[in-house]
Design a protein around this motif. Structure first.
Motif, PDB file in Angstrom:
ATOM      1  N   MET A   1      88.081 -64.832  65.232  1.00  0.00           N
ATOM      2  CA  MET A   1      88.621 -63.437  64.384  1.00  0.00           C
ATOM      3  C   MET A   1      86.990 -63.186  63.743  1.00  0.00           C
ATOM      4  SD  MET A   1      90.889 -62.089  64.326  1.00  0.00           S
ATOM      5  CE  MET A   1      93.075 -62.100  65.745  1.00  0.00           C
ATOM      6  N   HIS A  10      87.155 -54.979  51.177  1.00  0.00           N
ATOM      7  CA  HIS A  10      88.302 -54.541  52.437  1.00  0.00           C
ATOM      8  C   HIS A  10      88.596 -52.810  52.187  1.00  0.00           C
ATOM      9  CE1 HIS A  10      89.836 -58.569  54.608  1.00  0.00           C
ATOM     10  NE2 HIS A  10      89.603 -58.723  52.706  1.00  0.00           N
ATOM     11  N   THR A  69      91.393 -64.131  58.736  1.00  0.00           N
ATOM     12  CA  THR A  69      92.196 -63.290  59.021  1.00  0.00           C
ATOM     13  C   THR A  69      93.079 -64.570  59.151  1.00  0.00           C
ATOM     14  OG1 THR A  69      91.346 -61.592  60.128  1.00  0.00           O
ATOM     15  CG2 THR A  69      93.568 -61.795  60.313  1.00  0.00           C
ATOM     16  N   PHE A  97      94.577 -56.453  57.192  1.00  0.00           N
ATOM     17  CA  PHE A  97      93.121 -57.231  58.550  1.00  0.00           C
ATOM     18  C   PHE A  97      93.099 -56.723  59.734  1.00  0.00           C
ATOM     19  CE2 PHE A  97      94.037 -60.891  55.848  1.00  0.00           C
ATOM     20  CZ  PHE A  97      92.989 -60.926  54.838  1.00  0.00           C
TER      21      PHE A  97
END
Length: 142
Positions: A1, A10, A69, A97
């Motif tokens: 990931m 994010h 993640t 995510f």
């Protein structure tokens, strides 16, 4: 990931928001939450059990900085630490995510995991909801 650089934020913040609100509700510090983040399925009651989240990672998540993640044991541990159902933590992590939205039927009995549901136009969202209604009717006929 993918590992995200510190300081980057994010686009989606569902898990971060859940973490911040629940820490506030429970009056938890990052250090105390770290101690509570033990996976209940991997021997959390053992004296040698190690927390699956570090204070710095929890703080980065709360501040909407990019982190690696989390995996399922980490999500179980976070759910335990925050005293929340695993499904709620897992849904927030999936959204933040992976861009996977949890969509519930109007009666709350059918759940679908839909990539990018929030970004769909209303017509496509309605198609997903119609499919869920159809699935619900099929299950009732069983």
């Amino acid at each position: 990931m993918e590992t995200m650089a510190a300081g980057e934020s994010h686009e989606r913040t569902e898990l971060s928001d859940l973490l911040v609100s629940r820490m506030d509700e429970l009056d938890l510090s990052y250090r105390r939450l770290e101690e509570l983040c033990l996976d209940p399925e991997s021997g959390a009651s053992s004296p040698a059990a190690e927390p699956l989240w570090r204070r710095s990672t929890l703080e980065n998540l709360a501040k909407r900085r990019r982190i690696k993640t989390p995996d399922l044991p980490q999500l179980r541990a976070l759910a335990a630490g925050l005293q929340l159902p695993l499904d709620q933590v897992r849904a927030a992590a999936g959204a933040q995510f992976l861009g996977i939205d949890t969509v519930w039927s109007a009666d709350g009995k059918v759940r679908a995991l839909v990539a990018g549901f929030r970004e769909m136009d209303s017509e496509d969202q309605e198609k997903v909801l119609a499919l869920m209604r159809s699935r619900r009717r099929m299950r009732q006929g069983d």
